[in-house]
Motif scaffolding. Sequence first.
Motif, PDB file in Angstrom:
ATOM      1  N   UNK A  57      32.969  20.383  54.383  1.00 14.67           N
ATOM      2  CA  UNK A  57      31.809  21.264  54.446  1.00 14.67           C
ATOM      3  C   UNK A  57      31.031  21.235  53.131  1.00 14.67           C
ATOM      4  N   UNK A  58      31.754  21.241  52.024  1.00 19.10           N
ATOM      5  CA  UNK A  58      31.096  21.198  50.713  1.00 19.10           C
ATOM      6  C   UNK A  58      30.353  19.879  50.522  1.00 19.10           C
ATOM      7  N   UNK A  59      30.970  18.776  50.943  1.00 18.37           N
ATOM      8  CA  UNK A  59      30.311  17.477  50.821  1.00 18.37           C
ATOM      9  C   UNK A  59      29.031  17.442  51.655  1.00 18.37           C
ATOM     10  N   UNK A  60      29.082  17.964  52.862  1.00 19.25           N
ATOM     11  CA  UNK A  60      27.892  17.978  53.713  1.00 19.25           C
ATOM     12  C   UNK A  60      26.771  18.773  53.061  1.00 19.25           C
ATOM     13  N   UNK A  61      27.108  19.924  52.476  1.00 20.01           N
ATOM     14  CA  UNK A  61      26.094  20.751  51.828  1.00 20.01           C
ATOM     15  C   UNK A  61      25.509  20.031  50.617  1.00 20.01           C
ATOM     16  N   UNK A  62      26.349  19.471  49.780  1.00 18.69           N
ATOM     17  CA  UNK A  62      25.869  18.794  48.578  1.00 18.69           C
ATOM     18  C   UNK A  62      25.062  17.546  48.915  1.00 18.69           C
ATOM     19  N   UNK A  63      25.476  16.830  49.951  1.00 17.08           N
ATOM     20  CA  UNK A  63      24.724  15.646  50.376  1.00 17.08           C
ATOM     21  C   UNK A  63      23.324  16.012  50.849  1.00 17.08           C
ATOM     22  N   UNK A  64      23.113  17.271  51.213  1.00 21.20           N
ATOM     23  CA  UNK A  64      21.784  17.722  51.602  1.00 21.20           C
ATOM     24  C   UNK A  64      20.827  17.867  50.432  1.00 21.20           C
ATOM     25  N   UNK A  65      21.327  17.714  49.209  1.00 18.57           N
ATOM     26  CA  UNK A  65      20.477  17.747  48.020  1.00 18.57           C
ATOM     27  C   UNK A  65      20.123  19.135  47.529  1.00 18.57           C
ATOM     28  N   UNK A  66      20.771  20.164  48.051  1.00 16.00           N
ATOM     29  CA  UNK A  66      20.378  21.530  47.711  1.00 16.00           C
ATOM     30  C   UNK A  66      20.688  21.896  46.256  1.00 16.00           C
ATOM     31  N   UNK A  67      21.696  21.255  45.679  1.00 13.67           N
ATOM     32  CA  UNK A  67      22.032  21.520  44.274  1.00 13.67           C
ATOM     33  C   UNK A  67      21.634  20.348  43.373  1.00 13.67           C
ATOM     34  N   UNK A  68      20.819  19.445  43.877  1.00 13.05           N
ATOM     35  CA  UNK A  68      20.420  18.282  43.093  1.00 13.05           C
ATOM     36  C   UNK A  68      19.675  18.644  41.810  1.00 13.05           C
ATOM     37  N   UNK A  69      18.749  19.628  41.823  1.00  9.50           N
ATOM     38  CA  UNK A  69      18.071  19.971  40.559  1.00  9.50           C
ATOM     39  C   UNK A  69      19.042  20.376  39.455  1.00  9.50           C
ATOM     40  N   UNK A  70      20.074  21.112  39.814  1.00  4.94           N
ATOM     41  CA  UNK A  70      21.070  21.486  38.809  1.00  4.94           C
ATOM     42  C   UNK A  70      21.855  20.268  38.349  1.00  4.94           C
ATOM     43  N   UNK A  71      22.262  19.426  39.301  1.00  9.25           N
ATOM     44  CA  UNK A  71      22.991  18.210  38.959  1.00  9.25           C
ATOM     45  C   UNK A  71      22.198  17.332  38.006  1.00  9.25           C
ATOM     46  N   UNK A  72      20.911  17.159  38.289  1.00  4.48           N
ATOM     47  CA  UNK A  72      20.075  16.309  37.452  1.00  4.48           C
ATOM     48  C   UNK A  72      19.883  16.907  36.063  1.00  4.48           C
ATOM     49  N   UNK A  73      19.813  18.237  35.995  1.00  3.70           N
ATOM     50  CA  UNK A  73      19.653  18.900  34.695  1.00  3.70           C
ATOM     51  C   UNK A  73      20.891  18.708  33.832  1.00  3.70           C
ATOM     52  N   UNK A  74      22.070  18.784  34.438  1.00  2.00           N
ATOM     53  CA  UNK A  74      23.302  18.547  33.684  1.00  2.00           C
ATOM     54  C   UNK A  74      23.357  17.100  33.202  1.00  2.00           C
ATOM     55  N   UNK A  75      22.975  16.169  34.063  1.00  4.01           N
ATOM     56  CA  UNK A  75      22.967  14.758  33.678  1.00  4.01           C
ATOM     57  C   UNK A  75      22.000  14.516  32.520  1.00  4.01           C
ATOM     58  N   UNK A  76      20.859  15.175  32.555  1.00  2.51           N
ATOM     59  CA  UNK A  76      19.883  15.029  31.473  1.00  2.51           C
ATOM     60  C   UNK A  76      20.446  15.580  30.167  1.00  2.51           C
ATOM     61  N   UNK A  77      21.156  16.690  30.232  1.00  2.38           N
ATOM     62  CA  UNK A  77      21.788  17.237  29.029  1.00  2.38           C
ATOM     63  C   UNK A  77      22.790  16.252  28.443  1.00  2.38           C
ATOM     64  N   UNK A  78      23.592  15.643  29.292  1.00  2.21           N
ATOM     65  CA  UNK A  78      24.566  14.664  28.806  1.00  2.21           C
ATOM     66  C   UNK A  78      23.869  13.483  28.146  1.00  2.21           C
ATOM     67  N   UNK A  79      22.796  13.009  28.761  1.00  2.00           N
ATOM     68  CA  UNK A  79      22.056  11.875  28.203  1.00  2.00           C
ATOM     69  C   UNK A  79      21.459  12.223  26.845  1.00  2.00           C
ATOM     70  N   UNK A  80      20.977  13.446  26.702  1.00  4.39           N
ATOM     71  CA  UNK A  80      20.370  13.879  25.444  1.00  4.39           C
ATOM     72  C   UNK A  80      21.411  14.089  24.347  1.00  4.39           C
ATOM     73  N   UNK A  81      22.570  14.604  24.725  1.00  2.00           N
ATOM     74  CA  UNK A  81      23.555  15.014  23.731  1.00  2.00           C
ATOM     75  C   UNK A  81      24.459  13.879  23.258  1.00  2.00           C
ATOM     76  N   UNK A  82      24.689  12.894  24.129  1.00  2.00           N
ATOM     77  CA  UNK A  82      25.634  11.839  23.787  1.00  2.00           C
ATOM     78  C   UNK A  82      24.926  10.638  23.174  1.00  2.00           C
ATOM     79  N   UNK A  83      25.539  10.064  22.163  1.00  2.00           N
ATOM     80  CA  UNK A  83      24.971   8.876  21.522  1.00  2.00           C
ATOM     81  C   UNK A  83      25.075   7.689  22.470  1.00  2.00           C
ATOM     82  N   UNK A  84      23.946   7.085  22.793  1.00  2.00           N
ATOM     83  CA  UNK A  84      23.945   5.986  23.755  1.00  2.00           C
ATOM     84  C   UNK A  84      24.269   4.640  23.093  1.00  2.00           C
ATOM     85  N   UNK A  85      24.492   4.677  21.792  1.00  2.00           N
ATOM     86  CA  UNK A  85      24.775   3.428  21.080  1.00  2.00           C
ATOM     87  C   UNK A  85      26.264   3.109  21.036  1.00  2.00           C
TER      88      UNK A  85
END
Length: 271
Positions: A57-85
């Motif tokens: 049930x959780x997978x079906x809900x998440x696959x619907x993209x309803x929490x995608x904005x939060x997911x993308x925001x966390x990913x952006x934080x990781x990209x900003x905070x971690x050294x990519x080198x």
Amino acid sequence: MSYLCPLCSAPLNQHQNSYRCDSNHQFDIAKEGYVNLLPVQHKRSKDPGDNKKMMQARRQFLDGGHYQPMRDAVSELLSQQLAITKHVDVLDIGCGEGYYTSHFQHTLPDASVHGLDISKVAIRYAAKRYRDVAFLVASSQRLPFADNQMDAVVRIYAPCNGEELQRVVKHDGIVVTVTPGPRHLYQLKAGIYDEVRLHDIPVEEIPGFELASEQSVAYNMTLNSADATTLLQMTPFAWRAPEALWQQLKNADAFHCEADFTLRVYAKRSQ
């Protein structure tokens, strides 16, 4: 990837399809690719965590993209905070069926991303679907990683032993947490409580860390009846929901509900 033995804390070395420590404790790698490092004596129940029905049930809900904005925001934080080198190690605690974890790996293609959950069912489904992530069944109270091993740890609604975070996160590492904001799921709560009180979760005190940044991610969701019902089932207050609310969600063509998340970044203090 090296883990610590959950029985004696010695390093585990991979031998073909299993991990083994010098004390000869052995943990087999499942056909899906994950490893179970949660011995029976560390379980509080026979099958802890989400069961198969809850996970699906959780997978079906998440696959619907309803929490995608939060997911993308966390990913952006990781990209900003971690050294990519340089190569980095990222741990997602309470990763469930891997929806967020997989996106972190996609966002950080040169990183080693690890997903940890206490639910064997969830980890099995995660490992089968997302082959590029290292998944393991383990307790967040006894993280099977060496000291100063992780550049970043993500916790989305997940509890963890603060002293374990201090131990496994590198000296210049971070912890990213996601908690509900004041108006998260306001419309669901309004169907349960006579008066909805807006509470924000206070800043957590994590030993050895200090709050570096905080941001809110808030937006409106439009859910069909199936996703609205699943969302209510995913909440800790589902058991309080009256039958009238369940019927309202079941019959709704479109249920409008607010999502409100608080994202915090904690930086490890200098020793």
